[in-house]
Design a protein around this motif. Structure first.
Motif, short mmCIF file in Angstrom:
data_model
loop_
_atom_site.label_atom_id
_atom_site.label_comp_id
_atom_site.label_asym_id
_atom_site.label_seq_id
_atom_site.Cartn_x
_atom_site.Cartn_y
_atom_site.Cartn_z
N GLY A 79 0.80 -1.21 0.00
CA GLY A 79 0.00 0.00 0.00
C GLY A 79 0.83 1.26 0.00
N MET A 80 0.26 2.35 0.51
CA MET A 80 0.88 3.67 0.46
C MET A 80 1.72 3.95 1.70
SD MET A 80 -0.91 7.43 0.16
CE MET A 80 -1.30 7.56 1.91
N TYR A 81 2.88 4.56 1.45
CA TYR A 81 3.75 5.00 2.54
C TYR A 81 4.10 6.47 2.33
CZ TYR A 81 4.23 0.09 3.69
OH TYR A 81 3.95 -1.20 4.04
N SER A 82 3.97 7.25 3.39
CA SER A 82 4.26 8.68 3.30
C SER A 82 4.59 9.21 4.68
CB SER A 82 3.06 9.44 2.73
OG SER A 82 3.25 10.84 2.83
N PRO A 103 -7.28 -5.42 -14.71
CA PRO A 103 -8.62 -6.00 -14.60
C PRO A 103 -8.77 -6.91 -13.38
CG PRO A 103 -7.38 -7.13 -16.30
CD PRO A 103 -6.53 -5.98 -15.85
N LEU A 104 -7.64 -7.28 -12.79
CA LEU A 104 -7.68 -8.10 -11.58
C LEU A 104 -6.66 -7.56 -10.58
CD1 LEU A 104 -8.68 -10.59 -10.00
CD2 LEU A 104 -6.89 -11.93 -11.15
N ILE A 105 -7.14 -7.27 -9.38
CA ILE A 105 -6.28 -6.76 -8.31
C ILE A 105 -6.61 -7.51 -7.03
CG2 ILE A 105 -5.62 -4.74 -6.93
CD1 ILE A 105 -6.68 -2.99 -9.25
N GLU A 106 -5.60 -8.05 -6.38
CA GLU A 106 -5.75 -8.66 -5.06
C GLU A 106 -4.51 -8.27 -4.26
OE1 GLU A 106 -6.30 -12.84 -5.88
OE2 GLU A 106 -8.47 -12.66 -5.71
N ILE A 107 -4.63 -7.19 -3.51
CA ILE A 107 -3.48 -6.67 -2.77
C ILE A 107 -3.87 -6.35 -1.33
CG2 ILE A 107 -2.31 -5.75 -4.81
CD1 ILE A 107 -3.36 -2.98 -4.05
N GLN A 108 -2.87 -6.27 -0.48
CA GLN A 108 -3.09 -5.94 0.92
C GLN A 108 -2.39 -4.62 1.24
OE1 GLN A 108 -3.39 -10.65 2.21
NE2 GLN A 108 -1.64 -9.46 2.92
N LEU A 109 -3.17 -3.66 1.68
CA LEU A 109 -2.63 -2.36 2.05
C LEU A 109 -2.21 -2.40 3.52
CD1 LEU A 109 -5.35 -0.17 0.27
CD2 LEU A 109 -3.31 -1.24 -0.70
N ASN A 110 -1.58 -1.34 3.98
CA ASN A 110 -1.10 -1.37 5.36
C ASN A 110 -2.06 -0.70 6.33
OD1 ASN A 110 -0.13 1.54 5.87
ND2 ASN A 110 0.89 1.03 3.93
N SER A 111 -1.83 -0.92 7.60
CA SER A 111 -2.76 -0.46 8.64
C SER A 111 -2.84 1.06 8.73
CB SER A 111 -2.35 -1.04 10.00
OG SER A 111 -1.01 -0.68 10.31
N GLY A 112 -1.89 1.76 8.11
CA GLY A 112 -1.93 3.22 8.13
C GLY A 112 -2.71 3.83 6.98
N ASN A 113 -3.25 2.99 6.09
CA ASN A 113 -4.00 3.48 4.93
C ASN A 113 -5.49 3.54 5.22
OD1 ASN A 113 -1.96 1.75 2.40
ND2 ASN A 113 -1.56 3.58 3.60
N SER A 114 -6.09 4.70 4.96
CA SER A 114 -7.54 4.86 5.10
C SER A 114 -8.17 4.75 3.71
CB SER A 114 -7.87 6.23 5.71
OG SER A 114 -7.30 6.35 7.00
N VAL A 115 -8.88 3.66 3.47
CA VAL A 115 -9.44 3.38 2.15
C VAL A 115 -10.92 3.76 2.13
CG1 VAL A 115 -9.84 1.62 0.40
CG2 VAL A 115 -7.79 1.50 1.85
N PRO A 116 -11.35 4.59 1.17
CA PRO A 116 -12.77 4.97 1.08
C PRO A 116 -13.67 3.75 0.95
CG PRO A 116 -11.43 6.38 -0.33
CD PRO A 116 -10.52 5.29 0.16
N ASP A 117 -14.84 3.83 1.55
CA ASP A 117 -15.77 2.69 1.58
C ASP A 117 -16.20 2.22 0.20
OD1 ASP A 117 -15.68 2.64 4.33
OD2 ASP A 117 -17.52 3.79 4.61
N HIS A 118 -16.28 3.14 -0.78
CA HIS A 118 -16.78 2.73 -2.09
C HIS A 118 -15.81 1.81 -2.84
CE1 HIS A 118 -14.66 6.60 -3.00
NE2 HIS A 118 -14.25 5.93 -4.07
#
Length: 310
Positions: A79-82, A103-118
């Motif tokens: 995921g994102m780091y900043s 067309p296919l994504i299966e990734i795990q972001l980190n606990s510091g990332n806030s992902v929009p609900d949509h």
């Protein structure tokens, strides 16, 4: 805040600047260092916000002409780091670029990332133990079950050592894990070799093994990162499980790192028994995000549905 993201090929990434962003981010994880990604990913590129204000590694591969973003082995959270954090840098722009390309994504972001609900984020559990107290204080918070397990292990002549070669460790891992997961093969072994040797060359990797007399019965590769030690690759033989050898190894890790401003990152788990084991050390749950996007063209979408049913 609107953030402008751009795709950057691996060979165009400034390793020093990228790794600096990862290292000093409040949500820093060693999985996102360039050398780590080079060791575990088949291919990867990066999304970079502005002038290295944020970075987002994107491992990908191609099969049957379809490119897909995936989570490489031995990387729980990317995921994102900043250094500015998710409240300042807009992760949505990065996710939109991913969706546009793959067309296919299966990734795990980190606990510091806030992902929009949509985007439909799926929470996954991790457990972390703060080590900022003397060992006797940490041990006092161990569960009764863990204390009994360690007491049982004390009845056996188990001794631990850090003098285990990567070759011995990976052979032991394949021997005892391949029957549980057929996907574990020689490619897995080579990936582990690259990762362990590289981490050790930076002073960031330690193998702890447990022996019963002359027999190796459990081992674990611990990865060090900014303010954390990660329980990366634990493995036990049937005998090791019987005598609670992994309990001994994990306890040794706590003893070694107690009273430091670090976390012991257990790397999971959603499995009830494993989660109970980790919580027994006093670890607290901390969630990260699993992000899935699927817009495969026909007939690949049909094949994928069929394969899921098997």
């Amino acid at each position: 805040m609107h953030t402008t993201w751009r795709w950057v090929k691996r060979e165009e990434i400034d390793d020093k600047r990228w790794n600096g962003v990862v290292h000093f981010a409040p949500n820093a994880m060693p999985y996102a260092y360039t050398w780590y990604l080079d060791a575990v990913a088949m291919e990867w590129e990066g999304l970079i916000a502005g002038d290295y204000e944020a970075v987002f590694p994107v491992p990908f591969h191609q099969k049957w002409g379809i490119s897909y973003a995936y989570q490489p082995p031995f990387t729980q959270q990317l995921g994102m780091y900043s250094q500015q954090g998710s409240q300042v840098i807009d992760i949505e722009g990065a996710l939109l670029l991913l969706v546009e390309r793959f067309p296919l994504i299966e990734i795990q972001l980190n606990s510091g990332n806030s992902v929009p609900d949509h985007f439909g984020p799926i929470p996954r559990p991790n457990f972390e133990l703060a080590l900022d107290a003397p060992y006797d204080v940490l041990e006092a918070k161990y569960s009764g079950n863990l204390k009994r397990s360690l007491k049982k292990a004390d009845k056996f002549p188990i001794h631990t050592t850090q003098s285990i070669s990567p070759e011995t460790f990976t052979s032991f891992y394949l021997k005892h894990m391949r029957s549980k997961d057929p996907s574990i093969d020689q490619t897995t072994k080579h990936t582990m070799h690259r990762l362990i040797y590289k981490a050790q060359s930076y002073g960031l990797g330690t193998i702890i093994g447990a022996y019963l007399k002359d027999d190796l019965i459990a081992a674990n590769f611990f990865l060090s990162g900014p303010m954390r030690i990660i329980n990366l690759i634990p493995v036990s033989s049937p005998k090791g499980k019987e005598v609670n050898a992994m309990h001994v190894i994990m306890n040794q890790c706590v003893i070694k790192n107690a009273d430091q401003m670090k976390y012991l990152d257990f790397e999971g788990s959603a499995l009830e028994g494993v989660a109970r084991f980790y919580k027994g050390f006093g670890a607290e749950r901390k969630e990260y995000t699993f992000f899935v996007h699927e817009k495969l063209p026909f007939p690949f979408n049909i094949w994928r549905k069929i394969s899921r049913r098997k």
